[in-house]
Design an enzyme around this catalytic site. Structure first.
Site, PDB file in Angstrom:
ATOM      1  N   GLY A  53       0.856  -1.239   0.049  1.00  0.00           N
ATOM      2  CA  GLY A  53       0.042   0.106   0.063  1.00  0.00           C
ATOM      3  C   GLY A  53       0.565   1.175  -0.039  1.00  0.00           C
ATOM      4  N   PRO A  54       0.155   2.343  -0.152  1.00  0.00           N
ATOM      5  CA  PRO A  54       0.982   3.779   0.009  1.00  0.00           C
ATOM      6  C   PRO A  54       1.543   3.842   1.209  1.00  0.00           C
ATOM      7  CG  PRO A  54      -1.364   3.914  -0.561  1.00  0.00           C
ATOM      8  CD  PRO A  54      -1.259   2.607  -0.349  1.00  0.00           C
ATOM      9  N   PRO A  55       2.522   4.968   1.287  1.00  0.00           N
ATOM     10  CA  PRO A  55       3.049   5.198   2.649  1.00  0.00           C
ATOM     11  C   PRO A  55       2.188   5.927   3.492  1.00  0.00           C
ATOM     12  CG  PRO A  55       4.269   6.408   0.771  1.00  0.00           C
ATOM     13  CD  PRO A  55       2.778   5.744   0.021  1.00  0.00           C
ATOM     14  N   GLY A  56       2.260   5.653   4.748  1.00  0.00           N
ATOM     15  CA  GLY A  56       1.568   6.416   5.769  1.00  0.00           C
ATOM     16  C   GLY A  56       0.132   5.347   6.201  1.00  0.00           C
ATOM     17  N   VAL A  57       0.038   4.435   5.472  1.00  0.00           N
ATOM     18  CA  VAL A  57      -1.164   3.742   5.716  1.00  0.00           C
ATOM     19  C   VAL A  57      -1.200   2.668   6.938  1.00  0.00           C
ATOM     20  CG1 VAL A  57      -2.139   4.004   3.295  1.00  0.00           C
ATOM     21  CG2 VAL A  57      -0.802   1.889   3.971  1.00  0.00           C
ATOM     22  N   GLY A  58      -0.055   2.527   7.574  1.00  0.00           N
ATOM     23  CA  GLY A  58       0.120   1.858   8.737  1.00  0.00           C
ATOM     24  C   GLY A  58       0.594   0.518   8.615  1.00  0.00           C
ATOM     25  N   LYS A  59       1.510   0.314   7.437  1.00  0.00           N
ATOM     26  CA  LYS A  59       1.947  -0.963   7.249  1.00  0.00           C
ATOM     27  C   LYS A  59       2.917  -1.434   8.464  1.00  0.00           C
ATOM     28  CE  LYS A  59       3.490  -0.051   3.203  1.00  0.00           C
ATOM     29  NZ  LYS A  59       3.193   1.579   3.133  1.00  0.00           N
ATOM     30  N   THR A  60       3.933  -0.397   8.683  1.00  0.00           N
ATOM     31  CA  THR A  60       4.948  -0.789   9.583  1.00  0.00           C
ATOM     32  C   THR A  60       4.106  -0.958  11.121  1.00  0.00           C
ATOM     33  OG1 THR A  60       6.434   0.557   8.259  1.00  0.00           O
ATOM     34  CG2 THR A  60       7.110  -0.302  10.553  1.00  0.00           C
ATOM     35  N   SER A  87      -3.861   2.003 -18.188  1.00  0.00           N
ATOM     36  CA  SER A  87      -5.173   2.246 -18.041  1.00  0.00           C
ATOM     37  C   SER A  87      -5.818   3.494 -18.302  1.00  0.00           C
ATOM     38  CB  SER A  87      -5.285   2.448 -16.404  1.00  0.00           C
ATOM     39  OG  SER A  87      -4.694   3.341 -15.797  1.00  0.00           O
ATOM     40  N   LYS A  99      -8.647   4.000  -6.694  1.00  0.00           N
ATOM     41  CA  LYS A  99      -9.090   4.742  -7.726  1.00  0.00           C
ATOM     42  C   LYS A  99     -10.318   5.329  -7.221  1.00  0.00           C
ATOM     43  CE  LYS A  99      -6.362   3.318 -11.692  1.00  0.00           C
ATOM     44  NZ  LYS A  99      -6.546   2.605 -12.805  1.00  0.00           N
TER      45      LYS A  99
HETATM   46  P1  ADP Z   1       3.685   2.896   6.543  1.00  0.00           P
HETATM   47  O1  ADP Z   1       4.677   1.893   7.086  1.00  0.00           O
HETATM   48  O2  ADP Z   1       2.527   2.079   5.855  1.00  0.00           O
HETATM   49  O3  ADP Z   1       4.579   3.797   5.660  1.00  0.00           O
HETATM   50  P2  ADP Z   1       3.187   3.597   9.100  1.00  0.00           P
HETATM   51  O4  ADP Z   1       2.882   2.268   9.661  1.00  0.00           O
HETATM   52  O5  ADP Z   1       4.659   4.247   9.566  1.00  0.00           O
HETATM   53  O6  ADP Z   1       3.072   3.621   7.638  1.00  0.00           O
HETATM   54  O7  ADP Z   1       1.940   4.595   9.873  1.00  0.00           O
HETATM   55  C1  ADP Z   1       2.167   5.986  10.008  1.00  0.00           C
HETATM   56  C2  ADP Z   1       1.525   6.542  11.218  1.00  0.00           C
HETATM   57  O8  ADP Z   1       0.225   6.290  10.738  1.00  0.00           O
HETATM   58  C3  ADP Z   1       1.785   5.407  12.288  1.00  0.00           C
HETATM   59  O9  ADP Z   1       1.836   6.489  13.308  1.00  0.00           O
HETATM   60  C4  ADP Z   1       0.353   4.630  12.445  1.00  0.00           C
HETATM   61  O10 ADP Z   1       0.209   4.515  13.774  1.00  0.00           O
HETATM   62  C5  ADP Z   1      -0.686   5.554  11.956  1.00  0.00           C
HETATM   63  N1  ADP Z   1      -1.793   4.846  11.326  1.00  0.00           N
HETATM   64  C6  ADP Z   1      -1.682   4.367  10.059  1.00  0.00           C
HETATM   65  N2  ADP Z   1      -2.796   3.614   9.861  1.00  0.00           N
HETATM   66  C7  ADP Z   1      -3.522   3.685  11.121  1.00  0.00           C
HETATM   67  C8  ADP Z   1      -4.921   3.130  11.249  1.00  0.00           C
HETATM   68  N3  ADP Z   1      -5.534   2.448  10.673  1.00  0.00           N
HETATM   69  N4  ADP Z   1      -5.234   3.303  12.659  1.00  0.00           N
HETATM   70  C9  ADP Z   1      -4.409   4.103  13.455  1.00  0.00           C
HETATM   71  N5  ADP Z   1      -3.463   4.634  13.115  1.00  0.00           N
HETATM   72  C10 ADP Z   1      -2.852   4.506  11.908  1.00  0.00           C
END
Ligand code: ADP
Length: 947
Positions: free
Chosen positions: A458-465, A851, A894
């Site tokens: 997924g895109p950055p910042g969606v909480g993967k890590t 696309s 999309k």
């Molecule tokens: P990624 O690894 O996808 O780039 P991160 O895991 O670093 O993103 O997430 C960025 C921040 O967003 C983290 O502080 C995370 O806790 C928060 N975050 C992302 N998704 C959620 C979610 N569904 N619920 C709560 N916090 C989230």
């Protein structure tokens, strides 16, 4: 040599026995003597009685005088000596003497010699002659028996009697004075040279003798002088090196009084370690020059021996002192190291440390590993502590023993608890959470959990890590994260071979060591950005690491023993799964997180990000209120990307500002009155409103409510304590900072993001497409305009940083559009005669992907027919030359992007219907979605006004 030494020692004993006769005198008078022993003698002892005899015939002048004048001088000498110990028989009168056989060395004039007389008759005769006050005997060296060497003759000496003995004696010997007889030990002092003339009686052997004298010589003869000096200087050198010799020299000098050339020769020969034949030769030599030369040879040899002796002694001394020094330094080093706690090279301590580490987990360590460890421990003992090999082995053992062999953390198989933990950390993400709960459920049923590879894309910042971390918490596993983005060195994964300097094991071994359990959750970040290795392929190494089929026996190059990674749960993250090498992707279970829509972001911001930020900023919930409208504005205008990292940053920014405001107000409050602040509570926060209070001194810190009391002088003694209480009371009452959509700008500045939507209604030739990037989904316009017209001028111009795929799409679109127009309006020659220009803004962003086909066709047709497309329509899909619509990727992204741009109608390829159906209800909400598989359907949706 040894014998000589013993003989010398014995003579000391003899001196001891005669100590009472020693008389102390001053410096030796003779220059020769002084030359030998040097000037630093403190005192000398001489034996007077012996002195009287010792001068006999040694001085050639004296000797000749004596020869001439008969024994007159000697009689005078004896007289002087007899003043102390009178002797009745003079030596020179001894013409018949008892023959005393000497086995080791001849007796030199002036020297002591203790002899053991085993023959009782001989001993009796000696005692008898002493009693008769004629204490003299003839000492003669025994000749070696033919074919035998020294020691042999010693045995037979007592058996020899009479004639046999007579024949075995050297003819030349010494007149020996018997100084003492104790038991069978007889101490002799040599007097003058004798020569046997005939045998008188056999038992004990008594012989007639002649007294020998040196051949007269010239005292001033240069050669004689030179030879004698050479002997002396050599002797001096020898004496310097040997203190034992020095004693001998002294003693001798004391006995002989003055040194003469023959005496020097005798002295040199006597104290040299030469063998008995050589000594006998010197004894027999009556020519003084020849005797000196013989002696010179002996002492020179002695000099050489003493040099060798010295160098041997020096070498041994050096060795010993070197070793001692080394030992001492080593001991010091050990002490220092111990003091500093660096007892590293102490092998036993080291192996002890390793064994200590091993003991508790010995049963769990696989046999083959244990064997390697034992071998290495043995090797460690054999290696030199300073060698590089030692360090390699030590480090290796360190790694081997530090790994958590067979150590597992107790897993949590409680699904409900896990769910709680997952929900606690993250909003939404139902797919991921479901997948984790399934995993736990399987583990519970099987009793054990198995390693798996989950890939979150997924895109950055969606909480993967962060979900990775949360999964580890839910499963009660240790968490370890490493990023492989840009990694091109296989050694990072598989380790270096131990032979390299600074070799290290791979990341996985490091991970196990650091977490201390064999079943951690390992998060491998950015797996889609794995570099291309120059030596070895990192992707294949990753495969070996991740593949559940292979990783039960993962072999790290450094460790060289297989480790079991089958219990490790791998979670990978990627932005674009297409970039993950296929064999890897094959083994993964991909869960994509598309990004969040506004509604989800609101929840995340409210329930997670705000709370966390508030805590980290130390702000209490009651001190701040961020309204829904503010949050919405923030999300809509500032943070429109798929992830929430930027949203988090903005919220943090807001809270930091609030914290500053609160501290400022708190600071003001101490000295200022709370009245203004209470008012502030009602108003919105205005940063400037309370900052202009200036206060001096403690008295001024009273607040307005208490101003009257403070003014009264009677109450001036209010304690500081009270004041403090008052102010903290006031601080508690601190107003709430309110963040609303109207003052949001004060906190986060002007919105950076206006709108993706450029047109309220798209003009002719412009159509909205839906794109998908690593950053999430987005809408983008495709514009077409006419460049020039003319017979047969139909052509296509492309701009907008298009990739090859999109360029081809444009070509196809041009062809298809022309065909469609021909069908719809055969009269319209637009494409044949018009040069058109297709552009995809923003021109600076490179774009590519399959696309945009249908959007391009629609855009061209709109221009050709001079008809704008229907309002709020967005489309995506690739078109074939036969106008079939092919499926696309990123449906969720999309859809979210379309919603963000307030699109009402979306066109998706039919093949993507399933993807769309799977989307959560709130994402699909309010959208008019059409699924098409032929372009004609899109044509209808775009241009049919009835739609
Ligand atoms: P990624 O690894 O996808 O780039 P991160 O895991 O670093 O993103 O997430 C960025 C921040 O967003 C983290 O502080 C995370 O806790 C928060 N975050 C992302 N998704 C959620 C979610 N569904 N619920 C709560 N916090 C989230």
């Amino acid at each position: 040599m040894l014998k000589t030494l013993t003989a010398r020692c014995s003579s000391h004993v003899a001196f001891g026995a005669h100590a009472r006769r020693y008389v102390h005198v001053g410096e030796p008078a003779s220059p020769l003597l002084r030359r030998i022993i040097g000037q630093n003698k403190r005192g000398l002892y001489i034996i007077r009685r012996f002195c009287s005899d010792s001068t006999d015939g040694t001085d050639p002048d004296d000797a000749s005088a004596r020869v001439k004048s008969g024994d007159g001088d000697e009689a005078a000498e004896s007289k002087s000596s007899s003043a102390i110990v009178p002797t009745l028989v003079r030596p020179e009168d001894c013409l018949t003497v008892v023959a005393l056989p000497l086995s080791h060395r001849p007796l030199f004039p002036g020297f002591y010699m203790p002899v053991y007389v085993k023959d009782p008759k001989l001993l009796a005769a000696l005692i008898e002659s002493r009693k008769r006050q004629a204490p003299y005997a003839g000492a003669f060296l025994l000749k070696d028996e033919e074919g035998t060497e020294g020691s042999d003759s010693e045995k037979n000496i007592y058996d020899l009697k009479g004639k046999d003995l007579f024949n075995r004696l050297h003819e030349v010997g010494t007149l020996a004075q018997i100084t003492s007889i104790q038991g069978d030990q007889v101490v002799l002092i040599g007097h003058r040279r004798l020569q046997i003339t005939e045998m008188v009686s056999e038992d004990p052997l008594t012989v007639k003798v002649d007294h020998l004298k040196e051949i007269p010589y010239d005292k001033d003869d240069d050669i004689l002088k030179a030879t004698s000096f050479e002997v002396i200087s050599t002797l001096r050198d020898v004496l310097k090196t040997s203190p034992l010799w020095r004693d001998h020299a002294q003693t001798y000098i004391q006995h002989v009084g003055d040194f003469t050339y023959p005496r020097v020769a005798d002295f040199g020969a006597a104290i040299s370690g030469a063998n008995k034949q050589q000594c006998q030769q010197v004894l027999e030599e009556l020519d003084v020059h020849k005797r000196l030369k013989l002696t010179l040879e002996l002492v020179k040899k002695e000099m050489e021996i003493s040099k060798i002796q010295e160098s041997i002694a020096k070498a041994i001394e050096e060795k010993i002192s070197g070793e001692q020094r080394r030992y001492l330094l080593n001991e010091q080093l050990k002490a220092i190291k111990k003091e500093l706690g660096l007892e590293t090279d102490d092998k036993t301590a080291l192996s002890g440390k390793f064994r200590e580490r091993l003991d508790p987990k010995k049963e769990k360590i696989p046999a083959h590993v244990l064997q390697v460890i034992e071998e290495e421990l043995t090797k460690l003992q054999l290696l030199e502590a300073s060698s590089s090999e030692f360090n390699v082995t030590r480090n290796y053992l360190d790694w081997l023993t530090a790994l958590p062999w067979g150590e597992y953390s107790d897993e949590n198989f409680d699904v409900l608890r896990a769910q709680e933990i997952l929900d606690e950390d993250h909003y939404g993400l139902t797919d991921v959470k479901e997948r984790i709960l399934e995993f736990i459920a399987v583990g519970k049923l099987r009793g054990t959990s198995q390693g798996k590879i989950v890939c979150l894309s997924g895109p950055p910042g969606v909480g993967k890590t962060s979900i990775g971390r949360s999964i580890a918490r839910a499963l009660n596993r240790k968490f370890y994260r490493f990023s492989v983005g840009g990694l091109s060195d296989v050694a990072e994964i598989k380790g270096h071979r131990r032979t390299y300097i600074g070799a290290m094991p791979g990341k996985m071994v490091q991970c196990l060591k650091s977490v201390g359990t064999a079943n951690p959750l390992v998060l491998i970040d950015e797996i889609d950005k794995l570099g291309r290795g120059h030596a070895g392929d990192p992707a294949s190494a990753m495969l070996e690491l991740l593949d559940p089929e292979q990783n039960a026996n993962f072999l790290d190059h450094y460790l060289d023993v297989p480790i079991d990674l089958s219990k490790v749960l791998f979670v990978c993250t990627a932005n674009v799964i297409e970039n993950i090498p296929n064999p890897l992707l094959d083994r993964m279970e991909v869960i994509s997180i598309a990004g969040y829509i506004t509604d989800e972001k609101m929840h995340i911001a409210r329930d997670y990000l705000e709370k966390a930020t508030r805590d980290t900023c130390g702000i209490k919930p009651e001190q701040v209120e961020v309204t829904d409208s503010a949050l919405l504005a923030l999300i809509e205008n500032y943070c429109r990307e798929a992830g929430v990292r930027n949203l988090q940053k903005q919220i943090e920014k807001i809270y930091r500002k609030i914290a500053l405001q609160l501290v400022r107000q708190g600071g003001n409050m101490e000295p200022a009155n709370v009245g203004t602040q209470v008012q502030l509570d009602e108003d919105k926060v205005d940063s400037g409103s309370s900052s202009n209070e200036s206060v001096v001194g403690a008295e001024a810190s009273e607040n307005a409510a208490e101003a009257e009391i403070v003014d009264s002088p009677a109450n001036q003694d209010v304690t500081l304590e009270d004041e403090k209480n008052e102010t903290s009371e006031a601080a508690k009452k601190v107003e709430k900072v309110l963040v609303d959509s109207s003052n949001l700008v004060d906190f986060v500045g002007k919105p950076v993001f206006h709108a993706e939507r450029i047109y309220e209604r798209t003009p002719v030739g412009v159509v909205m497409g839906l794109a998908w990037t690593a950053m999430g989904g987005s809408t983008l316009y495709i514009e077409t305009s006419q460049v020039e017209q003319g017979e047969g001028k139909g052509s296509l111009n492309l701009t907008g940083q298009l990739g090859d795929v999109m360029k081809e799409s444009a070509q196809i679109a041009h062809t298809v559009a022309r065909a469609i127009l021909l069908e719809k309006d055969p009269e319209n020659q637009f494409f044949a005669n018009t040069k058109i220009h297709l552009h995809v803004p923003a021109g600076a962003t490179p774009k590519d992907g399959p696309s945009a086909g249908c959007t391009m066709i629609t855009s061209m047709l709109s221009l050709a027919m001079n008809k704008p497309v229907n309002k709020d329509l967005a489309m995506t899909g690739e078109v074939t030359l036969t106008r079939k619509i092919l499926p696309i990727g990123g449906v969720k992204e999309k859809t979210i992007a379309a919603r963000r741009s307030e699109v009402k109608t979306i066109v998706f390829p039919s093949a993507n219907r399933r993807d769309f159906d799977e989307l959560a209800g709130n994402v699909k909400e309010g959208l008019d979605v059409h699924f098409v598989d032929d372009y004609s359907q899109i044509y209808a949706l775009a241009f049919d006004e009835s739609q």
